[in-house]
Design a protein around this motif. Structure first.
Motif, PDB file in Angstrom:
ATOM      1  N   LEU B  60     -35.345 -12.419 -10.469  1.00  0.00           N
ATOM      2  CA  LEU B  60     -35.511 -13.841  -9.625  1.00  0.00           C
ATOM      3  C   LEU B  60     -34.309 -14.492  -9.843  1.00  0.00           C
ATOM      4  N   ARG B  61     -33.784 -15.238  -8.762  1.00  0.00           N
ATOM      5  CA  ARG B  61     -32.483 -16.085  -8.565  1.00  0.00           C
ATOM      6  C   ARG B  61     -32.844 -17.123  -9.743  1.00  0.00           C
ATOM      7  N   PRO B  62     -31.562 -17.879 -10.054  1.00  0.00           N
ATOM      8  CA  PRO B  62     -31.725 -18.984 -10.944  1.00  0.00           C
ATOM      9  C   PRO B  62     -32.696 -19.930 -10.358  1.00  0.00           C
ATOM     10  N   SER B  63     -32.979 -20.416  -9.247  1.00  0.00           N
ATOM     11  CA  SER B  63     -33.766 -21.365  -8.806  1.00  0.00           C
ATOM     12  C   SER B  63     -35.245 -20.992  -8.873  1.00  0.00           C
ATOM     13  N   GLU B  64     -35.289 -19.669  -9.107  1.00  0.00           N
ATOM     14  CA  GLU B  64     -36.816 -19.103  -9.052  1.00  0.00           C
ATOM     15  C   GLU B  64     -37.281 -18.952 -10.431  1.00  0.00           C
ATOM     16  N   GLN B  65     -36.573 -19.151 -11.317  1.00  0.00           N
ATOM     17  CA  GLN B  65     -37.055 -18.895 -12.622  1.00  0.00           C
ATOM     18  C   GLN B  65     -37.922 -20.001 -13.211  1.00  0.00           C
ATOM     19  N   ALA B  66     -39.135 -19.322 -14.094  1.00  0.00           N
ATOM     20  CA  ALA B  66     -39.958 -20.447 -14.415  1.00  0.00           C
ATOM     21  C   ALA B  66     -39.484 -21.661 -15.248  1.00  0.00           C
ATOM     22  N   ASP B  67     -38.323 -21.279 -16.086  1.00  0.00           N
ATOM     23  CA  ASP B  67     -37.662 -22.236 -16.720  1.00  0.00           C
ATOM     24  C   ASP B  67     -36.327 -22.568 -16.107  1.00  0.00           C
ATOM     25  N   PRO B  68     -36.149 -23.984 -15.578  1.00  0.00           N
ATOM     26  CA  PRO B  68     -34.952 -24.059 -14.827  1.00  0.00           C
ATOM     27  C   PRO B  68     -33.703 -24.086 -15.691  1.00  0.00           C
ATOM     28  N   ASP B  69     -33.596 -23.981 -16.873  1.00  0.00           N
ATOM     29  CA  ASP B  69     -32.640 -24.061 -17.964  1.00  0.00           C
ATOM     30  C   ASP B  69     -32.262 -22.529 -18.368  1.00  0.00           C
ATOM     31  N   LEU B  70     -32.613 -21.521 -17.579  1.00  0.00           N
ATOM     32  CA  LEU B  70     -32.195 -20.097 -18.017  1.00  0.00           C
ATOM     33  C   LEU B  70     -30.762 -19.723 -17.455  1.00  0.00           C
ATOM     34  N   TYR B  71     -30.374 -20.781 -16.438  1.00  0.00           N
ATOM     35  CA  TYR B  71     -29.100 -20.494 -15.974  1.00  0.00           C
ATOM     36  C   TYR B  71     -28.360 -21.917 -16.219  1.00  0.00           C
ATOM     37  N   VAL B  72     -27.272 -22.228 -16.631  1.00  0.00           N
ATOM     38  CA  VAL B  72     -26.485 -23.461 -16.851  1.00  0.00           C
ATOM     39  C   VAL B  72     -26.670 -24.122 -15.286  1.00  0.00           C
ATOM     40  N   HIS B  73     -27.051 -25.333 -15.177  1.00  0.00           N
ATOM     41  CA  HIS B  73     -26.785 -26.249 -14.178  1.00  0.00           C
ATOM     42  C   HIS B  73     -26.698 -27.508 -14.138  1.00  0.00           C
ATOM     43  N   VAL B  74     -26.468 -28.173 -13.132  1.00  0.00           N
ATOM     44  CA  VAL B  74     -26.346 -29.723 -13.065  1.00  0.00           C
ATOM     45  C   VAL B  74     -27.744 -30.333 -13.244  1.00  0.00           C
ATOM     46  N   VAL B  75     -27.947 -31.371 -14.066  1.00  0.00           N
ATOM     47  CA  VAL B  75     -29.230 -32.009 -13.937  1.00  0.00           C
ATOM     48  C   VAL B  75     -28.958 -33.343 -13.595  1.00  0.00           C
ATOM     49  N   GLU B  76     -27.870 -34.029 -13.791  1.00  0.00           N
ATOM     50  CA  GLU B  76     -27.389 -35.491 -13.184  1.00  0.00           C
ATOM     51  C   GLU B  76     -26.125 -35.430 -12.566  1.00  0.00           C
ATOM     52  N   LYS B  77     -25.875 -36.349 -11.299  1.00  0.00           N
ATOM     53  CA  LYS B  77     -24.474 -36.405 -11.276  1.00  0.00           C
ATOM     54  C   LYS B  77     -24.551 -38.007 -11.234  1.00  0.00           C
ATOM     55  N   ARG B  78     -23.129 -38.616 -11.977  1.00  0.00           N
ATOM     56  CA  ARG B  78     -23.200 -39.863 -12.381  1.00  0.00           C
ATOM     57  C   ARG B  78     -21.689 -40.348 -11.680  1.00  0.00           C
ATOM     58  N   ASP B  79     -21.450 -41.498 -11.465  1.00  0.00           N
ATOM     59  CA  ASP B  79     -20.132 -42.004 -11.057  1.00  0.00           C
ATOM     60  C   ASP B  79     -19.098 -41.298 -12.093  1.00  0.00           C
ATOM     61  N   ASP B  80     -19.332 -41.342 -13.293  1.00  0.00           N
ATOM     62  CA  ASP B  80     -18.169 -40.803 -14.030  1.00  0.00           C
ATOM     63  C   ASP B  80     -18.221 -39.245 -14.245  1.00  0.00           C
ATOM     64  N   GLY B  81     -19.212 -38.666 -13.881  1.00  0.00           N
ATOM     65  CA  GLY B  81     -19.039 -37.192 -14.091  1.00  0.00           C
ATOM     66  C   GLY B  81     -20.555 -36.472 -14.065  1.00  0.00           C
ATOM     67  N   ILE B  82     -20.771 -35.442 -14.724  1.00  0.00           N
ATOM     68  CA  ILE B  82     -22.203 -34.696 -14.570  1.00  0.00           C
ATOM     69  C   ILE B  82     -22.807 -34.494 -15.935  1.00  0.00           C
ATOM     70  N   ILE B  83     -24.025 -34.157 -15.833  1.00  0.00           N
ATOM     71  CA  ILE B  83     -24.717 -33.842 -17.153  1.00  0.00           C
ATOM     72  C   ILE B  83     -25.305 -32.518 -16.958  1.00  0.00           C
ATOM     73  N   VAL B  84     -24.941 -31.321 -17.822  1.00  0.00           N
ATOM     74  CA  VAL B  84     -25.136 -30.143 -17.597  1.00  0.00           C
ATOM     75  C   VAL B  84     -26.457 -29.695 -18.395  1.00  0.00           C
ATOM     76  N   ARG B  85     -26.991 -28.613 -18.311  1.00  0.00           N
ATOM     77  CA  ARG B  85     -28.157 -28.062 -19.192  1.00  0.00           C
ATOM     78  C   ARG B  85     -28.225 -26.698 -19.186  1.00  0.00           C
ATOM     79  N   GLY B  86     -28.740 -25.907 -20.356  1.00  0.00           N
ATOM     80  CA  GLY B  86     -28.838 -24.420 -20.224  1.00  0.00           C
ATOM     81  C   GLY B  86     -28.142 -23.857 -21.324  1.00  0.00           C
ATOM     82  N   ALA B  87     -27.755 -22.393 -21.147  1.00  0.00           N
ATOM     83  CA  ALA B  87     -27.150 -21.654 -22.387  1.00  0.00           C
ATOM     84  C   ALA B  87     -26.509 -20.602 -21.993  1.00  0.00           C
ATOM     85  N   LYS B  88     -25.191 -20.117 -22.556  1.00  0.00           N
ATOM     86  CA  LYS B  88     -24.518 -19.125 -21.952  1.00  0.00           C
ATOM     87  C   LYS B  88     -24.332 -18.243 -23.173  1.00  0.00           C
TER      88      LYS B  88
END
Lengths: 281, 281, 281, 281
Positions: B60-88
């Motif tokens: 499955l592709r990253p966006s198709e996974q049961a758990d959205p955090d199985l690939y590192v991704h942007v969870v929020e875009k803010r004025d000063d930067g981004i919030i990321v979540r996941g694991a390498k």
């Protein structure tokens, strides 16, 4: 074109080794070599390179063989030149070459001194007999058949021959090594280095054709997308590109020898040699 | 020293890809990248390169996974930067690196847009947890034992860690890709090309040590002249020199990209990749 | 259970060879062997088989080594028994065996006569020291950790030890070979034949578990249907079933020796040996 | 002798499958098969086994091909028999066989029903054309040459032919499968199991000859004691004995089917198949 590579490699190697022999023995081998080179270049002649002897018992040195003619050797030195005797085997393209450049096939000791001989002779010199090796389907063309002929125009292009030297006379100005046994191993290795380097181009081009033909055959059979087929094609590409990389690397790392001729880097050469085992025939 | 190579490869790759993204999307990724590069160079910082995600179901592709955090991704875009979540995972040397450079691990489609993210963060940024992988005998040093410790001074040098990003904040001037999914595959391949090229030096050096150690062990056992042992040593040399040749070839054939950064030749890179299978670990 | 196979193979081999030695030398080795066998069977004892010596310089025979103790040998013959000295290495399961059955590790010549010795001793006999080999993660259980312990209940099950014999006394009724050097090679080969045959069951069962675990790991990662994964699993099955087939074939072709004991067919045994290279560890 | 093995394997397989078809479909295939078997045995006839179709696009089933004749199929059912059409390729020894036994070449679905056909016809039946494959040097004998003829007396013994069936009539008492598509895969696998089993004898005997010839060539060249040569010969022996072991194991583990005919054990058969890749041609 195909057959010229061995001759080129022989010319390059002799350009270096004749210089080194002259430095040590005050001989005139390089002068004779340069004369021969000018002859070849000015008339655009094709040269076959002849290295592999028939060898006999591989556990014995040339001078230890039951039959002295199992390695090409000098049987007489005269004022005007030398008389050589023996045979070279599997000589590619010699049938359609103007000249044969003969070199020893292995490192030699003092006892093998008569076998330390390198020279050039016209292919049709007196005393030379070519026995051409049979190839699959080689009679088809003679029978007027029209497919599976190998090269369409020339038939099986890669003729190899056993070249017999039955007391062949070679004038001194075509002798490039005569008795300097300690240079035999170096000549073999230098020749082989060039010969493997050129495979990084020649055999890789052949490999490209083979890979393309394999892919086309797969397509015609409807199996080009089958993963086990793709896996095999990918392996062929890997091997081919590795050969190419080794050819490039040993060339880029090449260096100028004291003779003025550039030679390829040796260690990398040995590596390329290894890849060749898989693709050469 | 060992751990720096991944970071270097990441810097080289981003130098090219940020330029190409800017060209298409009128973004400022390259400007931010250059600022970061100056920061790294002026302070002589060590950077870990973090590419491999934990991945989950590989079909499955990253966006198709049961758990959205199985690939590192942007969870929020803010004025000063981004919030990321996941694991390498399997991040070499991250424990003793100042900075972590994160990149996507595969080609992505539009649906995976949030996963198309590349950035740099200090290793001790808030929200980052390192879980260091166990290694053979890794408790010995702690018990004051004195042999089989790996590197004598630093113990097992090749620490790998699972790097967890639990809502980590990254300011915009440290973001090098954010949503430009069509460049993800190119970034992976460019990074991998440099990473394989550097193996032509690094792993070959390691190979030399292994070959020497194997030869020494053979000598101590009185079997260095045994032909089956020599044959194995020669095979090791062949493989090692082939890797070296591939590293040289792809470097010599390197070319200047429109970004001004040189990159290694690609086809030959893939080949080197192949040799690596045998020697890497 | 695991460790018993080596002892069984030693018992089978000695059952044949003690008979043959007695036939030639009018010794009483087989009588002593049968007494020992009854002892083992009546008390259901576990026997470790100890064959591999530490060997020193592999290019020299036991009697030519700088240190006479590099192969286990007889240092004194007394009325009541023999004193032996040396060490056996990589002895699987010896830590939890009641008895150690010692055999020579190679063919021997007359000069190595003192090294032609086979006997059984209790594992806790005076003069025996076991140095257990370290294994990955072997300290974890001692620290009360709960995963990656190997066998859940017993930890890493496959303990191997270096067994040192420092002037160990062995009474005559536990000596199965003493100086009959011409039977040493035959004992080694007979033992090895049984040992490879049993792999056709034991290692194949282990292989089944490994293949199942590999398939399960592939399933968990969503790649069980990927053709390159299936291809690897199929290769594992091929190798495993080939081992099984060789084990069956050499057993079915087994024959009754003059001692009354059946032995496996030899030629097929050597073949099985070959497959083992790939799966054993 | 050589060519009979395929026919034997076909007879064995049909002996089982015709019984199973009859059980399910109340057909009379086995009765017809037994009649045919008596005919073959009483007259000591040689049968060629013909399985491999020309196949066309391998990604499509027989019924999906652009040309319906790419797999042998029934084109008409009459009161007295069937008319078949198509071609079988690479049919070993068919030129000197009395009968051809045709079988499907793959598992089939209901849509391929017409391709689920098995029968026997005399090699010279009306509508059959044999196109014999060319072999290396196959014209030499015709020119009266005296060496490199392959088999001295019969020339290249392994003739293979493309067998074209151009509306060939087969009477019902020589039809062994006609439309029972669900048994096609089983027939192929049963045939192949016997065919691989017999390789454990036939190809191993051939292997012995090849190994002996290789050893003799090495001896003539004075290299029989060279370790790299011995190592290759040993590898050949290993492979050959492994094949032999697999042939023995699947035979010993053979079992009686409900038809009364014994068949070889399947799993081990697949293994043997694997070894064959290396030695077969």
């Amino acid at each position: 074109m195909f057959s010229r590579c061995v001759g080129w490699d022989a010319l390059n190697a002799l350009s270096i080794i004749t210089y080194e022999i002259d430095q040590k023995h005050k001989t005139e081998h390089r002068k004779h070599f340069i004369e021969f080179l000018k002859h070849v270049q000015s008339k655009d002649l094709t040269c076959a390179g002849a290295m592999t002897d028939v060898k006999g018992d591989r556990s014995l040195r040339p001078s230890e063989q039951a039959d002295p003619d199992l390695y090409v050797h000098v049987v007489e030195k005269r004022d005007d030149g030398i008389i050589v005797r023996g045979a070279k085997v599997h000589i590619t393209g010699v049938v359609h070459s103007h000249e044969i450049i003969v070199m020893p096939t292995r490192a030699l000791t003092e006892k093998d001194k008569d076998y330390a001989v390198s020279f050039a002779v016209p292919t049709d010199a007196e005393g030379i007999t070519l026995i051409v090796g049979r190839q699959m389907g080689d009679l088809r063309k003679l029978r007027g058949e029209y497919f599976d002929l190998g090269n369409f125009k020339y038939g099986a292009a890669g003729h190899e021959a056993l070249v017999i030297f039955d007391n062949v006379f070679v004038p001194w100005n075509r002798v490039f090594m005569c008795g300097e046994y300690e240079f035999a191993g170096q000549l073999v290795e230098t020749f082989a280095s060039y010969h493997r380097q050129s495979y990084g181009g020649c055999k890789v081009g052949l490999g490209d054709v083979l890979i393309g033909a394999a892919a086309l055959a797969a397509k015609y059979n409807g199996v080009l997308k089958a993963s086990h087929i793709r896996s095999k094609l990918v392996d062929m590409v890997y091997l081919n590109e590795t050969l190419h990389a080794c050819g490039l690397a040993c060339s880029y790392e090449g260096f100028k020898t004291s003779s003025g001729t550039f030679r390829v880097e040796r260690a990398l050469k040995r590596v390329q040699n290894y890849g060749i085992i898989f693709i050469c025939f």
